[in-house]
Design an enzyme around this catalytic site. Structure first.
Site, PDB file in Angstrom:
ATOM      1  N   ASN A  88      54.831  42.366  48.675  1.00 27.20           N
ATOM      2  CA  ASN A  88      55.551  43.204  47.729  1.00 27.20           C
ATOM      3  C   ASN A  88      54.591  43.442  46.565  1.00 27.20           C
ATOM      4  OD1 ASN A  88      57.117  44.498  45.896  1.00 27.20           O
ATOM      5  ND2 ASN A  88      58.852  43.074  46.011  1.00 27.20           N
ATOM      6  N   PRO A 117      53.078  41.931  40.252  1.00 22.17           N
ATOM      7  CA  PRO A 117      53.477  41.697  38.867  1.00 22.17           C
ATOM      8  C   PRO A 117      54.985  41.727  38.623  1.00 22.17           C
ATOM      9  CG  PRO A 117      52.426  43.851  39.120  1.00 22.17           C
ATOM     10  CD  PRO A 117      52.202  43.101  40.392  1.00 22.17           C
ATOM     11  N   ARG A 177      64.608  55.864  43.913  1.00 22.67           N
ATOM     12  CA  ARG A 177      64.717  55.631  42.476  1.00 22.67           C
ATOM     13  C   ARG A 177      63.955  56.724  41.710  1.00 22.67           C
ATOM     14  NH1 ARG A 177      63.243  49.521  41.440  1.00 22.67           N
ATOM     15  NH2 ARG A 177      63.767  50.191  39.302  1.00 22.67           N
ATOM     16  N   HIS A 202      60.234  45.475  49.625  1.00 22.25           N
ATOM     17  CA  HIS A 202      60.761  45.718  48.275  1.00 22.25           C
ATOM     18  C   HIS A 202      62.207  45.243  48.201  1.00 22.25           C
ATOM     19  CE1 HIS A 202      57.303  48.170  47.256  1.00 22.25           C
ATOM     20  NE2 HIS A 202      57.425  48.715  48.450  1.00 22.25           N
ATOM     21  N   ARG A 204      65.243  39.978  35.784  1.00 21.07           N
ATOM     22  CA  ARG A 204      65.068  41.438  35.905  1.00 21.07           C
ATOM     23  C   ARG A 204      66.416  42.077  36.276  1.00 21.07           C
ATOM     24  NH1 ARG A 204      59.784  43.118  39.120  1.00 21.07           N
ATOM     25  NH2 ARG A 204      60.235  45.026  37.958  1.00 21.07           N
ATOM     26  N   ALA A 224      54.835  46.922  40.995  1.00 25.08           N
ATOM     27  CA  ALA A 224      54.405  48.184  40.363  1.00 25.08           C
ATOM     28  C   ALA A 224      53.083  48.699  40.936  1.00 25.08           C
ATOM     29  CB  ALA A 224      54.297  47.987  38.858  1.00 25.08           C
ATOM     30  N   GLU A 235      55.263  45.688  54.344  1.00 25.79           N
ATOM     31  CA  GLU A 235      55.578  46.022  52.940  1.00 25.79           C
ATOM     32  C   GLU A 235      57.044  45.675  52.692  1.00 25.79           C
ATOM     33  OE1 GLU A 235      55.386  50.249  52.295  1.00 25.79           O
ATOM     34  OE2 GLU A 235      56.101  50.083  50.217  1.00 25.79           O
TER      35      GLU A 235
HETATM   36  C1  DQA Z   1      59.669  46.591  43.604  1.00 29.73           C
HETATM   37  C2  DQA Z   1      59.831  48.067  43.253  1.00 29.73           C
HETATM   38  C3  DQA Z   1      58.732  48.510  42.296  1.00 29.73           C
HETATM   39  O1  DQA Z   1      58.882  49.890  42.003  1.00 29.73           O
HETATM   40  C4  DQA Z   1      58.828  47.721  41.000  1.00 29.73           C
HETATM   41  O2  DQA Z   1      57.766  48.091  40.141  1.00 29.73           O
HETATM   42  C5  DQA Z   1      58.875  46.260  41.203  1.00 29.73           C
HETATM   43  C6  DQA Z   1      59.585  45.712  42.359  1.00 29.73           C
HETATM   44  C7  DQA Z   1      60.855  46.074  44.446  1.00 29.73           C
HETATM   45  O3  DQA Z   1      60.712  44.983  44.997  1.00 29.73           O
HETATM   46  O4  DQA Z   1      61.875  46.721  44.537  1.00 29.73           O
HETATM   47  O5  DQA Z   1      58.409  45.479  40.369  1.00 29.73           O
HETATM   48  O6  DQA Z   1      58.494  46.444  44.371  1.00 29.73           O
END
Ligand code: DQA
Length: 141
Positions: A72, A10, A105, A98, A18, A75, A96
């Site tokens: 990815n 999402p 964070r 990000h 963003r 959330a 995985e």
């Molecule tokens: C994310 C990190 C998540 O905490 C966040 O909700 C995202 C993006 C990232 O790519 O850094 O939507 O997965």
């Protein structure tokens, strides 16, 4: 040909809008193009993004015969037992990814339901995290 599913959760369809300090400035399409360029003709990439947890679960179920998944979960990383359970069934390589430094964070982002069912994690390098996932697959397949 090595078949790879690239799954995005999402709000990743909104990249570009963003916060740039966490997610960089590229759109998801631009990131996908970078991945294709890095993959060359060694990997066949299929891209899928959804804002719905069940869609992501169904896509994993439909892709059990693929060689690798780059995901990815956005959330859903921090909430989804369902995505954890779907990934658990997948026997190929699971990566995985990000954009942000997700482990450094807010506390709620340290809760992670996918880390233990993935082989490796690339995070904190914006679009470079995705490109590193492709490089990893090129070296391991
Ligand atoms: C994310 C990190 C998540 O905490 C966040 O909700 C995202 C993006 C990232 O790519 O850094 O939507 O997965």
């Amino acid at each position: 040909m090595i078949r790879v599913l690239v799954l995005n959760g999402p709000n990743l369809n909104m990249l570009g809008k963003r916060p740039k300090e966490h997610y960089g400035s590229l759109t998801l399409n631009q990131i996908n193009e970078l991945m294709k360029k890095e993959a060359g003709d060694k990997l066949e990439l299929e891209f899928y993004q959804s804002n719905y947890e069940g869609d992501l679960v169904t896509k994993i179920q439909e892709s059990l015969n693929y060689d690798a998944i780059i995901i990815n979960p956005a959330a859903y990383t921090h909430t989804s037992v369902a995505i954890h359970d779907a990934l658990e069934m997948f026997t190929g390589i699971k990566i995985e990814v990000h954009l942000s430094k997700v482990d450094n964070r807010e506390d709620f982002r340290r809760i992670n339901f996918v880390r233990d069912v993935c082989d490796v994690c690339f995070s904190g390098e914006f679009e470079g995290s995705y490109v590193n996932a492709i490089k990893y697959l090129k070296n391991h397949k």
